[in-house]
Enzyme design. Structure first.
Site, PDB file in Angstrom:
ATOM      1  N   HIS A 132     -19.248  26.210  -6.935  1.00 39.46           N
ATOM      2  CA  HIS A 132     -20.093  25.200  -6.304  1.00 39.46           C
ATOM      3  C   HIS A 132     -20.947  24.436  -7.286  1.00 39.46           C
ATOM      4  O   HIS A 132     -21.801  23.668  -6.910  1.00 39.46           O
ATOM      5  CB  HIS A 132     -20.962  25.845  -5.225  1.00 39.46           C
ATOM      6  N   ARG A 133     -20.691  24.649  -8.573  1.00 36.04           N
ATOM      7  CA  ARG A 133     -21.453  23.894  -9.561  1.00 36.04           C
ATOM      8  C   ARG A 133     -21.198  22.397  -9.392  1.00 36.04           C
ATOM      9  O   ARG A 133     -22.084  21.599  -9.583  1.00 36.04           O
ATOM     10  CB  ARG A 133     -21.044  24.286 -10.978  1.00 36.04           C
TER      11      ARG A 133
END
Lengths: 343, 623
Positions: B242-243
């Site tokens: 989810h970066r």
């Protein structure tokens, strides 16, 4: 064992190599020269012979990095502190030198390291400067540069790109100016060098042994005469040496006054595009070389001919060879651009 | 630091995307920093250094390639320990960079342990020192900026992922623009102060824009709809974890702030995606994982024209995503058409390079191997001589030479108060002795022997071959292997590329390799023998690997096959490691390549069985 140097002007032929070296003395901003060639083609002789022609300069007295007392922007930390503290920074005359970097040099010798003696005796950290410190404002000569260890190449690239050597190793943290003219010689038979390192060289020349029997005889004759009596031999070339040194000094003075017609900039850009060179360093170097050539010729305006000659010195090592094709630099392409320009 | 008047940010021509990314990084530390990737001489470091001049509170801390671990992460303060008897830590570069910009030029050349350590610190903002009987924590919140030339090797996907943004920079292609670049550099070098004065107003405006954006950033609002759009982009890009979303949102907010807006527009998200997603496309969905199988039929115009292009492909957005502007894209296409036209008359053609497997996958693969074998032969090897880079120190009371003085001093420093004092400032005991551990890169030599005859040109075979060899080349360069290329066609063999470390040259050579004419297989084998003997003369310890790619249909002379087998036998007698890749695809198979492999005593594979990845594995087992 003799301490005298073979005179630069006594070198037979190898005009491109001699020209490239002289241009770099006139304008150290050209980015040095890579000399490629087989064994025994006077590569090292020529570089070492430069010492005699190198111009005088002023260095800060007592400074380890040969700082220029008249260029406040490029002072080392020590000189700057002294200056800021209101101490007089005095200059003393010196000569530009050729500093050699041996292929076997270790990284700590190149960039500098912790001063061992001082650390043990005084318990204090102090920076012991390396070869890059000596090289500031001088010529850094690497014989057989293609055999240099990879990680030494990395640090050399770092310093050459920035003009500053930053050291963060073995307990010391230090940064000092390291602007030098990089001169490398190599024998391509023994392996290539990394494209990134090649790109850092402003100019490149390929030297070959002379093919004219007469020229070859002349080479040997002079060499023998030199070895027999170096002093007498050197005296014979003194007038020529002085004349060239004078010409170099004049060109250095003329350099800031050279006028560059704007259309030549466009012409250079077109050549670079046609040849598909990487990035913009090629354009910049060609132009600077052309300006220096004009200064060397004693002219104040750059001509298309200067540009053509500059292209010959600044572009070959930025080209790629294609399979089953001869030649490295496609002159037809360059000529086509020049012709179009004239029209 | 040496003070000098730098080239002004505003005076850099073009490179708009890189400029935007740098401004965003400066405005918003949460944007995750930026990685500039591109060919040499494209103003990468000039831009970074110029950015620092625009910032009022932060400075640029540069991390040089020669940095040792203790200097980067911090260690014991020798002076304090000796003079005051205090065990104190001295901050490293990372702690010094707290609140500033940390710039790593040529980040791909920095040692891997250091890079991953730095990225760890950058994500937590804390620099933990645990060494030399010390345990302390320094704050280290810095904005990370890296630059690299991909020709020199890549960063692993894990490391890439830590960078918020990535921009690929390239040279300009318009003569007028190029001329302007040179004009400005000349003017700057002639008189830096006067030149900067010309851009004073623009620099002032930029400075104001940055500080205004910094101030309003926390008030920029992000609607639910925009958040959904961001998530959509990320899932389309198959970005792992989810970066991607996190950085995408932060970058979009920064773009809005820089524009003086307090709300995010869809365009901001789109612009942000161009910066945040390119390097996250590397870890892709399963169907792209098989992309290393060359596909003969589908050939989009911009696919894999050259190694550089191919690399861009992975970095480019998939359909549906905004394309990153790449000025190089249009150019090689027309050039290639031209070559093909030209070659048509000469019954000669130059095949494209088949799709190249994603570099990220190659890297995963190699690391895997390293983990199993320890210090691999092709990668970093501990050096027993004094050559090689000093990387760390180990305890060695029995030390004979190569003392790591800095480490020894640090070890001794902690105990100076309790030890009797001699004539020197320090009392050093045997147990303090540290020895330098040095690393050296040792590569192997790969000799590619490629059949370039007419039969190889048929049915996209050459394209597949080029793709496979290219993958090996990429792998080879990153490990600093040496490579050579021999091609044979018509009536002779040619050493196209003498053994060199420049894989870059090998790639260009391969790209333009034409096919056509007969198959002088024997000549190819004999030339290989010649080259190998020359290599052995220079260094008798070398262990070259020969990779022969052919369909085996030797036909340059009446007894061509016999001659080829005989030459192969001679080559086999030298004991060289070899690999034969059979490209024969005809209906009636002659199977000559297999016989040649037997003569060579080498491994034998059919081209169609091979993915590039598998090939690398095979080659790695050959040594």
């Amino acid at each position: 064992m003799t301490t005298s140097i073979y005179p630069f002007t006594a070198i037979v032929g190898q005009e491109d190599m001699k020209l490239a070296l002289v241009l770099n003395i006139i304008n150290p901003a050209l980015g040095g020269v890579l000399i490629k060639g087989e064994k025994g083609t006077a590569k090292s002789t020529a570089v070492r012979a430069l010492a005699d022609l190198l111009p005088a300069m002023e260095v800060t007295a007592g400074c380890r990095f040969q700082c220029d007392p008249h260029s406040p922007a490029n002072l080392c930390a020590g000189c700057r502190d002294r200056r800021n503290a209101g101490h007089a920074v005095t200059g003393k005359p010196a000569k530009m030198r050729v500093i050699e970097l041996p292929v076997s040099a270790t990284e700590d010798r190149v960039v500098g390291t912790l001063d061992i003696e001082h650390a043990i005796k005084e318990g204090e950290k102090r920076f012991e400067p390396g070869i890059l410190a000596d090289a500031n404002r001088n010529i850094l000569y690497v014989d057989e540069i293609n055999l240099l260890d990879d990680h030494v190449v990395d640090v050399l690239l770092d310093a050459a790109a920035m003009g500053v050597n930053t050291v963060e190793r073995e307990g010391v943290s230090y940064s000092h100016p390291a602007k030098f003219v990089l001169v490398g010689t190599m024998n391509p038979e023994e392996g290539d060098i990394r494209p990134q390192l090649v790109d850092r060289f402003g100019l490149s020349v390929t030297v070959k042994g002379e093919h004219e029997p007469q020229q070859r005889v002349e080479v040997i004759k002079r060499r023998l005469a030199y070895e027999q009596d170096p002093e007498r031999f050197t005296v014979q070339y003194e007038a020529e040496q002085q004349q060239l040194a004078g010409q170099i000094t004049q060109a250095r003075q003329l350099l800031p006054k050279i006028n560059l017609p704007d259309d030549l900039l466009l012409l250079t850009a077109k050549v670079a595009i046609v040849l598909e060179v990487d990035g913009h360093r090629a354009d910049i170097t060609v132009i600077k070389t052309a300006i220096t050539l004009a200064a060397f010729a004693g002219r104040t305006t750059v001509t298309p001919e200067d540009l053509r000659q500059a292209a010959r010195l600044a572009l070959p090592h930025r080209m790629r060879r294609r399979p089953f094709e001869e030649g490295v630099l496609d002159w037809d392409k360059i000529e086509a651009v020049f012709t179009e320009h004239r029209a | 630091m040496v003070q000098r008047i730098g080239f002004p940010f505003a005076a850099v021509v073009g490179q708009e995307l890189a400029k935007q990314a740098l401004l965003i990084a400066a405005v918003n530390p949460k944007a995750g920093g930026v990685l500039l990737s591109g060919e040499k001489g494209t103003a990468k470091s000039t831009l970074v250094r110029a950015l620092a001049q625009l910032l009022e509170k932060s400075r640029l801390i540069e991390l040089p390639l020669n940095a040792t671990e203790d200097m980067v992460f911090g260690s014991i303060d020798i002076q304090k320990a000796i003079q005051l008897g205090v065990r104190a830590a001295t901050p490293g570069l990372l702690a010094r960079a707290d609140g500033h910009l940390l710039y790593i030029d040529e980040i791909n050349l920095l040692r891997r342990e250091i890079v991953s350590g730095i990225l760890d610190v950058s994500s937590t903002g804390l620099n933990v020192v645990e060494r030399e009987a010390l345990s302390c924590v320094f704050p280290a919140r810095f904005i990370l900026i890296g630059s690299m030339n991909p020709e020199e090797g890549s960063l692993s996907p894990q490391l890439l992922d830590r960078f918020g943004m990535m921009v690929t920079v390239a040279g300009e292609h318009d003569p007028g623009v190029r001329a302007e670049i040179v004009r400005r550099i000349l003017a700057y070098e002639r008189d830096p102060a006067a030149f900067c004065l010309l851009y004073q107003e623009q620099s002032k405006q930029l400075r104001e824009r940055i500080s205004a954006a910094q101030q309003c950033l926390h008030r920029v609002e992000l609607s639910e709809a925009m958040l959904e759009l961001a998530a959509q982009y990320c899932s389309q890009a198959c970005s792992a974890g989810h970066r991607g979303e996190y950085y995408l949102v932060e970058v979009a907010r920064s773009i809005a702030a820089l524009a003086g807006r307090l709300y995010v527009l869809p365009d901001d998200i789109t612009d942000a995606a161009k910066l945040v997603l390119p390097h996250r496309l590397q870890q892709q969905s399963p169907e792209t994982a098989t992309a290393d199988q060359p596909e003969p039929e589908a050939e989009p115009p911009n696919q894999a024209e050259s190694p550089d292009e191919a690399e861009n492909n992975q970095e480019q957005a998939p359909p549906g995503l905004p394309d990153q502007e790449d000025p190089r894209q249009a150019e090689p296409e027309c050039q290639d058409e031209h070559t093909q036209e030209q070659n048509a008359g000469d019954t000669e053609r130059t095949a494209d390079i088949g799709a190249i497997p994603l570099m990220g996958q190659l890297n995963l693969n190699t690391r895997d191997r390293q983990a199993r074998q320890g210090a691999g032969k092709r990668s970093l090897t501990r050096s027993n001589t004094k050559l090689g880079r000093y990387v760390r120190a180990e305890i060695r009371p029995d030390l004979v030479s190569d003392l790591a003085l800095d480490a020894t001093l640090r070890a001794a420093a902690a105990y100076q108060r309790v030890r009797p004092r001699g004539r020197c400032a320090l009392t050093i005991y045997r147990q303090d002795w540290r020895k330098k551990i040095r690393e050296k890169r040792i590569g192997s030599i790969f000799l590619f022997v490629v059949d370039a005859s007419g039969s190889m040109g048929a049915r996209e075979r050459m394209k597949a071959v080029k793709g496979t060899v290219m993958a090996l080349l990429q792998d080879a360069y990153q490990k600093r292997d040496q490579v050579g290329l021999i091609a044979f066609r018509r009536d002779h063999a040619e050493l196209l590329l003498p053994v060199t470390r420049s894989v870059d040259l090998a790639q260009k050579c391969l790209k333009h390799l034409p096919t056509g004419g007969k198959t002088p297989l024997a000549e190819g084998m004999l030339m290989t023998l010649e080259v190998l003997q020359a290599l052995k003369r220079r260094d008798k310890d070398v262990q070259p690997v020969v990779v022969l790619v052919t369909d085996g249909r030797a036909n340059s002379q009446s007894d061509a096959v016999t001659a080829a087998l005989e030459a192969s036998r001679q080559l086999g007698e030298t004991g060289v490691h070899s690999l034969v890749i059979d490209t024969e695809q005809d209906f009636i198979k002659l199977g000559i390549a297999g016989k040649i492999a037997r003569q060579l005593g080498g491994a034998y594979y059919k081209l169609e069985e091979l993915s590039a990845q598998k090939m690398i594995q095979i080659v790695n087992t050959l040594r």
